[in-house]
Design a protein around this motif. Sequence first.
Motif, PDB file in Angstrom:
ATOM      1  N   CYS A   3      15.469   9.348  -2.875  1.00 25.86           N
ATOM      2  CA  CYS A   3      16.014   8.011  -2.601  1.00 25.86           C
ATOM      3  C   CYS A   3      15.560   6.926  -3.578  1.00 25.86           C
ATOM      4  O   CYS A   3      14.365   6.721  -3.795  1.00 25.86           O
ATOM      5  N   ASN A   4      16.567   6.247  -4.115  1.00 26.54           N
ATOM      6  CA  ASN A   4      16.327   5.029  -4.902  1.00 26.54           C
ATOM      7  C   ASN A   4      17.316   3.944  -4.456  1.00 26.54           C
ATOM      8  O   ASN A   4      17.812   3.181  -5.271  1.00 26.54           O
ATOM      9  N   ILE A   5      17.570   3.910  -3.152  1.00 26.31           N
ATOM     10  CA  ILE A   5      18.601   3.011  -2.613  1.00 26.31           C
ATOM     11  C   ILE A   5      18.237   1.534  -2.782  1.00 26.31           C
ATOM     12  O   ILE A   5      19.102   0.694  -3.019  1.00 26.31           O
ATOM     13  N   CYS A   6      16.963   1.212  -2.616  1.00 19.76           N
ATOM     14  CA  CYS A   6      16.570  -0.202  -2.670  1.00 19.76           C
ATOM     15  C   CYS A   6      15.656  -0.443  -3.870  1.00 19.76           C
ATOM     16  O   CYS A   6      15.241   0.509  -4.534  1.00 19.76           O
ATOM     17  N   ARG A   8      12.634  -0.853  -4.210  1.00 21.69           N
ATOM     18  CA  ARG A   8      11.324  -0.173  -4.214  1.00 21.69           C
ATOM     19  C   ARG A   8      11.382   1.054  -5.122  1.00 21.69           C
ATOM     20  O   ARG A   8      10.343   1.507  -5.614  1.00 21.69           O
ATOM     21  N   ASN A   9      12.597   1.625  -5.258  1.00 22.03           N
ATOM     22  CA  ASN A   9      12.792   2.795  -6.136  1.00 22.03           C
ATOM     23  C   ASN A   9      11.712   3.853  -5.953  1.00 22.03           C
ATOM     24  O   ASN A   9      11.117   4.323  -6.930  1.00 22.03           O
ATOM     25  N   CYS A  10      11.499   4.252  -4.713  1.00 16.93           N
ATOM     26  CA  CYS A  10      10.426   5.212  -4.405  1.00 16.93           C
ATOM     27  C   CYS A  10      10.637   6.565  -5.072  1.00 16.93           C
ATOM     28  O   CYS A  10       9.679   7.258  -5.362  1.00 16.93           O
ATOM     29  N   ALA A  12      11.644   8.915  -3.372  1.00 13.90           N
ATOM     30  CA  ALA A  12      11.023   9.713  -2.307  1.00 13.90           C
ATOM     31  C   ALA A  12      12.031  10.672  -1.692  1.00 13.90           C
ATOM     32  O   ALA A  12      13.234  10.426  -1.688  1.00 13.90           O
ATOM     33  N   ARG A  14      13.937  12.170   1.321  1.00 12.53           N
ATOM     34  CA  ARG A  14      14.351  11.826   2.694  1.00 12.53           C
ATOM     35  C   ARG A  14      15.258  12.941   3.201  1.00 12.53           C
ATOM     36  O   ARG A  14      16.255  13.257   2.548  1.00 12.53           O
ATOM     37  N   GLY A  21       9.318   7.726   1.879  1.00 13.76           N
ATOM     38  CA  GLY A  21       9.354   6.503   1.080  1.00 13.76           C
ATOM     39  C   GLY A  21       8.696   5.331   1.785  1.00 13.76           C
ATOM     40  O   GLY A  21       8.196   5.457   2.906  1.00 13.76           O
ATOM     41  N   PHE A  22       8.714   4.180   1.134  1.00 10.70           N
ATOM     42  CA  PHE A  22       8.094   2.973   1.691  1.00 10.70           C
ATOM     43  C   PHE A  22       8.674   2.642   3.076  1.00 10.70           C
ATOM     44  O   PHE A  22       7.946   2.223   3.974  1.00 10.70           O
ATOM     45  N   CYS A  23       9.988   2.848   3.246  1.00  8.34           N
ATOM     46  CA  CYS A  23      10.627   2.512   4.529  1.00  8.34           C
ATOM     47  C   CYS A  23      10.305   3.530   5.626  1.00  8.34           C
ATOM     48  O   CYS A  23      10.535   3.256   6.803  1.00  8.34           O
ATOM     49  N   THR A  59      12.486  -2.013   4.234  1.00  3.98           N
ATOM     50  CA  THR A  59      12.092  -1.848   2.835  1.00  3.98           C
ATOM     51  C   THR A  59      11.147  -2.982   2.399  1.00  3.98           C
ATOM     52  O   THR A  59      10.655  -2.964   1.283  1.00  3.98           O
ATOM     53  N   HIS A 106      18.329   0.387   3.810  1.00  2.98           N
ATOM     54  CA  HIS A 106      17.839   1.762   3.631  1.00  2.98           C
ATOM     55  C   HIS A 106      18.751   2.796   4.272  1.00  2.98           C
ATOM     56  O   HIS A 106      18.551   3.996   4.074  1.00  2.98           O
TER      57      HIS A 106
HETATM   58  S1  SF4 Z   1      11.959   2.092   0.508  1.00  2.00           S
HETATM   59 FE1  SF4 Z   1      13.275   3.590   1.527  1.00  2.00          FE
HETATM   60  S2  SF4 Z   1      15.360   2.962   0.877  1.00  2.00           S
HETATM   61 FE2  SF4 Z   1      13.961   2.011  -0.568  1.00  2.00          FE
HETATM   62  S3  SF4 Z   1      13.851   3.470  -2.278  1.00  2.00           S
HETATM   63 FE3  SF4 Z   1      12.122   3.876  -0.868  1.00  2.00          FE
HETATM   64  S4  SF4 Z   1      12.851   5.519   0.457  1.00  2.00           S
HETATM   65 FE4  SF4 Z   1      14.648   4.582  -0.511  1.00  2.00          FE
END
Ligand code: SF4
Length: 291
Positions: A3-6, A8-10, A12, A14, A21-23, A59, A106
């Motif tokens: 995931c790089n949806i937001c 934060r570009n984790c 990560a 999912r 990820g952070f969320c 996020t 997210h």
């Molecule tokens: S915070 Fe959540 S939505 Fe944002 S990039 Fe990380 S995993 Fe994805």
Amino acid sequence: MICNICPRNCGAERNENDGSGFCEMPNSPVLSRASKHIWEEPCIAGENGAGAVFFSGCTLKCCFCQNYEISHLNNGKRITVSRLAEIFRELEKNGCSCIDLVNPTHFSDCILSALQIYRPSVPLVYNSSGYDSVDTLKRFDGIVDVYLPDIKYYASSVSLKYAACPDYFEKASAALLEMKRQTGECEFKNGIMIKGLLVRHLVLPSNISDSKKILLWIKNNLGENTYVSLMSQYTPFAGAKNHKEINRRLFTAEYDKILNYFFEIGLKNGFMQSKTSANTYFIPKFDNFGV
Ligand code: SF4
């Protein structure tokens, strides 16, 4: 998914059940409530109330968040994308004035998939923290009718302190410009906003200069006719106790300063709140109702 949806570009992982990820959210939707909500701005709630879909996780995770139970503790129920589409249908059938996606960022993928199953005929409102990536927003171009983002912090030092997010303003300002590009000038029908951008700003205690910089940026970059909701409802929840300067309600004099500045710089369209809105009574119960 990676995931790089937001912003934060984790990067990560999912999956259906978990997210690292952070969320901390999986890639299936997690909701804590779906119901009529009368406490949005009048042009969003209308007489019937907005059909608010409260997504769990966040996020941004501001330390003082009034929705702490769902944004930090992640309370909520995991559902399928088909059930999310059904929820949109149920809220519309109940006469809600719009579908109000609260903190949707997210779950962008799930929302877009659910809308392919069922697209409500009432306006679709994207109600986010403002910390959205432009690339993700572009996928909503022509789908979202009304953007209802927050713009929370101006200085990096402030967003770092309260949300561990030094690039908040850089990313949120770019996101708001994209939202404006997509929706153009606001349109209303029977008092309900059916297209456009309505920007929210929560005035924080002891941070008046940050608020002023935000309003000036709005005026200079989004235009003097931008609809702005200037919120005074700040209540010191959760981690606010770790920051002495925000561990109190907003003073009336602080809000008045921002209100005066709003008109002084030539902004024209505002929703203002009375101090009585700084009350936990206005926070919905996050008990999985309607989920
Ligand atoms: S915070 Fe959540 S939505 Fe944002 S990039 Fe990380 S995993 Fe994805």
